[in-house]
Enzyme design. Sequence first.
Site, PDB file in Angstrom:
ATOM      1  CB  SER A  16       3.250 -21.988 -21.721  1.00 24.85           C
ATOM      2  OG  SER A  16       3.888 -22.682 -20.672  1.00 24.85           O
TER       3      SER A  16
ATOM      4  CG  HIS B 246       8.341 -20.555 -21.804  1.00 25.53           C
ATOM      5  ND1 HIS B 246       8.630 -21.335 -20.712  1.00 25.53           N
ATOM      6  CD2 HIS B 246       6.971 -20.594 -21.921  1.00 25.53           C
ATOM      7  CE1 HIS B 246       7.507 -21.826 -20.206  1.00 25.53           C
ATOM      8  NE2 HIS B 246       6.486 -21.411 -20.916  1.00 25.53           N
TER       9      HIS B 246
ATOM     10  CG  HIS C  20      13.837 -21.568 -13.714  1.00 18.70           C
ATOM     11  ND1 HIS C  20      12.828 -21.065 -12.925  1.00 18.70           N
ATOM     12  CD2 HIS C  20      13.234 -22.366 -14.636  1.00 18.70           C
ATOM     13  CE1 HIS C  20      11.676 -21.554 -13.334  1.00 18.70           C
ATOM     14  NE2 HIS C  20      11.885 -22.352 -14.376  1.00 18.70           N
TER      15      HIS C  20
ATOM     16  CG  ASP D  11      13.896 -26.266 -21.907  1.00 16.02           C
ATOM     17  OD1 ASP D  11      13.044 -27.126 -22.174  1.00 16.02           O
ATOM     18  OD2 ASP D  11      13.606 -25.123 -21.497  1.00 16.02           O
TER      19      ASP D  11
HETATM   20  C1  LIG Z   1      15.357 -18.574 -17.972  1.00 21.00           C
HETATM   21  C2  LIG Z   1      15.826 -17.127 -18.032  1.00 21.00           C
HETATM   22  C3  LIG Z   1      15.037 -16.409 -19.128  1.00 21.00           C
HETATM   23  C4  LIG Z   1      15.503 -16.467 -16.696  1.00 21.00           C
HETATM   24  O1  LIG Z   1      15.806 -15.116 -16.846  1.00 21.00           O
HETATM   25  P1  LIG Z   1      15.920 -14.151 -15.586  1.00 21.00           P
HETATM   26  O2  LIG Z   1      14.879 -14.480 -14.590  1.00 21.00           O
HETATM   27  O3  LIG Z   1      15.932 -12.761 -16.122  1.00 21.00           O
HETATM   28  O4  LIG Z   1      17.330 -14.580 -14.978  1.00 21.00           O
HETATM   29  P2  LIG Z   1      18.320 -13.719 -14.073  1.00 21.00           P
HETATM   30  O5  LIG Z   1      17.573 -12.826 -13.134  1.00 21.00           O
HETATM   31  O6  LIG Z   1      19.294 -14.678 -13.499  1.00 21.00           O
HETATM   32  O7  LIG Z   1      19.028 -12.806 -15.173  1.00 21.00           O
HETATM   33  C5  LIG Z   1      20.037 -11.867 -14.808  1.00 21.00           C
HETATM   34  C6  LIG Z   1      20.916 -11.656 -16.003  1.00 21.00           C
HETATM   35  O8  LIG Z   1      21.598 -12.884 -16.306  1.00 21.00           O
HETATM   36  C7  LIG Z   1      21.367 -13.251 -17.664  1.00 21.00           C
HETATM   37  N1  LIG Z   1      21.235 -14.701 -17.766  1.00 21.00           N
HETATM   38  C8  LIG Z   1      20.380 -15.510 -17.104  1.00 21.00           C
HETATM   39  N2  LIG Z   1      20.539 -16.769 -17.530  1.00 21.00           N
HETATM   40  C9  LIG Z   1      21.513 -16.759 -18.460  1.00 21.00           C
HETATM   41  C10 LIG Z   1      22.089 -17.751 -19.282  1.00 21.00           C
HETATM   42  N3  LIG Z   1      21.693 -19.023 -19.246  1.00 21.00           N
HETATM   43  N4  LIG Z   1      23.065 -17.377 -20.134  1.00 21.00           N
HETATM   44  C11 LIG Z   1      23.476 -16.094 -20.196  1.00 21.00           C
HETATM   45  N5  LIG Z   1      22.942 -15.104 -19.472  1.00 21.00           N
HETATM   46  C12 LIG Z   1      21.968 -15.436 -18.611  1.00 21.00           C
HETATM   47  C13 LIG Z   1      20.040 -12.582 -18.006  1.00 21.00           C
HETATM   48  O9  LIG Z   1      19.887 -12.461 -19.416  1.00 21.00           O
HETATM   49  C14 LIG Z   1      20.180 -11.258 -17.294  1.00 21.00           C
HETATM   50  O10 LIG Z   1      21.042 -10.435 -18.051  1.00 21.00           O
HETATM   51  P3  LIG Z   1      20.834  -8.832 -18.116  1.00 21.00           P
HETATM   52  O11 LIG Z   1      20.866  -8.368 -16.705  1.00 21.00           O
HETATM   53  O12 LIG Z   1      21.963  -8.391 -18.949  1.00 21.00           O
HETATM   54  O13 LIG Z   1      19.509  -8.617 -18.751  1.00 21.00           O
HETATM   55  C15 LIG Z   1      17.337 -17.060 -18.285  1.00 21.00           C
HETATM   56  O14 LIG Z   1      18.020 -17.764 -17.284  1.00 21.00           O
HETATM   57  C16 LIG Z   1      17.736 -17.556 -19.651  1.00 21.00           C
HETATM   58  O15 LIG Z   1      17.672 -16.794 -20.610  1.00 21.00           O
HETATM   59  N6  LIG Z   1      18.157 -18.869 -19.768  1.00 21.00           N
HETATM   60  C17 LIG Z   1      18.478 -19.444 -21.043  1.00 21.00           C
HETATM   61  C18 LIG Z   1      17.204 -19.824 -21.785  1.00 21.00           C
HETATM   62  C19 LIG Z   1      16.534 -21.024 -21.149  1.00 21.00           C
HETATM   63  O16 LIG Z   1      17.158 -22.016 -20.845  1.00 21.00           O
HETATM   64  N7  LIG Z   1      15.219 -20.928 -20.971  1.00 21.00           N
HETATM   65  C20 LIG Z   1      14.426 -22.005 -20.425  1.00 21.00           C
HETATM   66  C21 LIG Z   1      14.007 -21.729 -19.026  1.00 21.00           C
HETATM   67  S1  LIG Z   1      13.153 -23.100 -18.304  1.00 21.00           S
END
Ligand SMILES: CC(C)(COP(=O)(O)OP(=O)(O)OC[C@H]1O[C@@H](n2cnc3c(N)ncnc32)[C@H](O)[C@@H]1OP(=O)(O)O)[C@@H](O)C(=O)NCCC(=O)NCCS
Length: 504
Positions: free
Chosen positions: A283, A313, A359, A414
């Site tokens: 955002s 997000h 995150h 969240d």
């Molecule tokens: C926030 C988020 C998008 C960050 O993603 P990121 O920077 O790619 O995180 P990572 O580098 O740790 O991801 C590595 C792997 O773990 C997975 N992963 C990360 N957080 C996860 C979670 N809460 N549940 C399941 N899998 C998760 C990713 O999807 C990724 O999988 P892939 O390699 O198969 O594509 C991710 O943690 C997420 O999807 N969280 C849940 C949604 C959420 O709470 N969003 C609000 C953020 S403030």
Amino acid sequence: MLLKHAVRTLCVGAGGQVAAAAAGACSLRRLCTDTVDLKKALSELIPAQRERLKALRKAHGKRVVGEVTVEQIVGGMRGLPVMGAGGGGAMLWETSLLDPEKGIRFRGLSIPELQAKLPTAVEGGQPLPEGLLWLLLTGQVPTKPQVAAVTEELRHRAHVPPHVLRLLNAMTHDTHPMTQLSVGVMALQTGSHFAAAYRRGARKDLHWESVYEDSMDLVAKLPRLAAMIYRHSYKGGEHIQPSMSLDWAGNLAHMMGYEDPGCLEMMRMYQTIHSDHEGGNVSAHTTHLVGSALSDPYLSYAAGMNGLAGPLHGLANQEVLRWLKDLTAKLGPRPDKEAVRKYVQDTLASGKVVPGYGHAVLRKTDPRYICQREFAQKYMPDYPLFKLVSDLYEVVPEVLGKTGKIKNPWPNVDAHSGVLLQYYGISEENFYTVLFGVSRALGVLSQGIWSRALGLPIERPKSITMAALEAACAPAEARPVAAAEGAAAEGGTEAIPMPASAAV
Ligand SMILES: CC(C)(COP(=O)(O)OP(=O)(O)OC[C@H]1O[C@@H](n2cnc3c(N)ncnc32)[C@H](O)[C@@H]1OP(=O)(O)O)[C@@H](O)C(=O)NCCC(=O)NCCS
């Protein structure tokens, strides 16, 4: 004369100021006056900051501060490094900075420091977001009269013209509230001072002034717009007039239909902690990017809100509540930890993310989660949903950690916000991201004012094809051929010149 005076006062420093972010840097310091006029305070600060950026560019514009890896280019630009600057960075963002271990700092201040230093509505209570707005814009902790003046200024700017409500009424009640927010903000754009000033040929060094007017107007109108969306979607369109005695966040709760003093305090805290999370999140970055084209604050903030509406997000707060409701529907209100563990494992096995955990930058529990947890411990210690969320805190990180691939298994903001809202009766989770969005305006619009004040250019990173990356990584002897083939494969007419080293 003004410049000389501002430079001197900004660099001398005095009591009440926020510590300089970078060692030796002349960052935002004490204002020349104790004015309660926020725009005047800003105008005193801007000249020195312009000089500071100019000097940085002149002295170090060609300095190499880091290397970029292929992984960073294809991996969503994570952690582009700046040597010696902690977690790295790829864009200028002045209002806040995120430390992967310690979490967010608003102009250098942590959340507990905000709670200790910013003026409150209730003795010993939560900070007033108006105070945070002053801090984000000026770098200084405001006095009570300064915060009262911002509250008053926002009150006077809060009117939402009737055509906006007519537009909301034209949308079906089940239109997602984030869609309504985006449409509502776009409808407000008719009042943009910046768009009008630009049309009249305003000088670049004065752009910040009309951007300030738009940003303050928009911040002022957002609680009314959000409440209208809420009442339109869930309360049969029976709208509630603003109170002339309430503060900005308290008024939001009031216009939504909630008067419990605890709910008002929760809203002040909620609106403070969701405001800013440095510049790279979807955002903030979107608002910044769109604003860099000199799209006015309405256009750029609406774009940012469309990004906030994504489930990875801001929409994660809605997803968390859905996930919790599904959990309790299947396992009952207080399932044991083994059952919870199995539910988390099943979520992962079904190929979904566990919402509210993980995150892109943080590597520890989000301080915004901790702040909300402390609020719940004080105001709702026996609330079953809070107890369930506490159990999840003990179970989820361990399960996520065992996957071996998730970089941060800890909860983010969240994971907790919905519990507080549910407790006070705000049960419609589809609305939650709107509350996040109202708060986010404080951060992204503050930075937007500074971006124009500093004259930051249009953002335009160079992109690259897979073929060009492969060519750059190929052994030296194979490189020209690979580059040529790559360009041909992409339908290009010439090879992209690449540096000799493997680092691009
Ligand atoms: C926030 C988020 C998008 C960050 O993603 P990121 O920077 O790619 O995180 P990572 O580098 O740790 O991801 C590595 C792997 O773990 C997975 N992963 C990360 N957080 C996860 C979670 N809460 N549940 C399941 N899998 C998760 C990713 O999807 C990724 O999988 P892939 O390699 O198969 O594509 C991710 O943690 C997420 O999807 N969280 C849940 C949604 C959420 O709470 N969003 C609000 C953020 S403030």
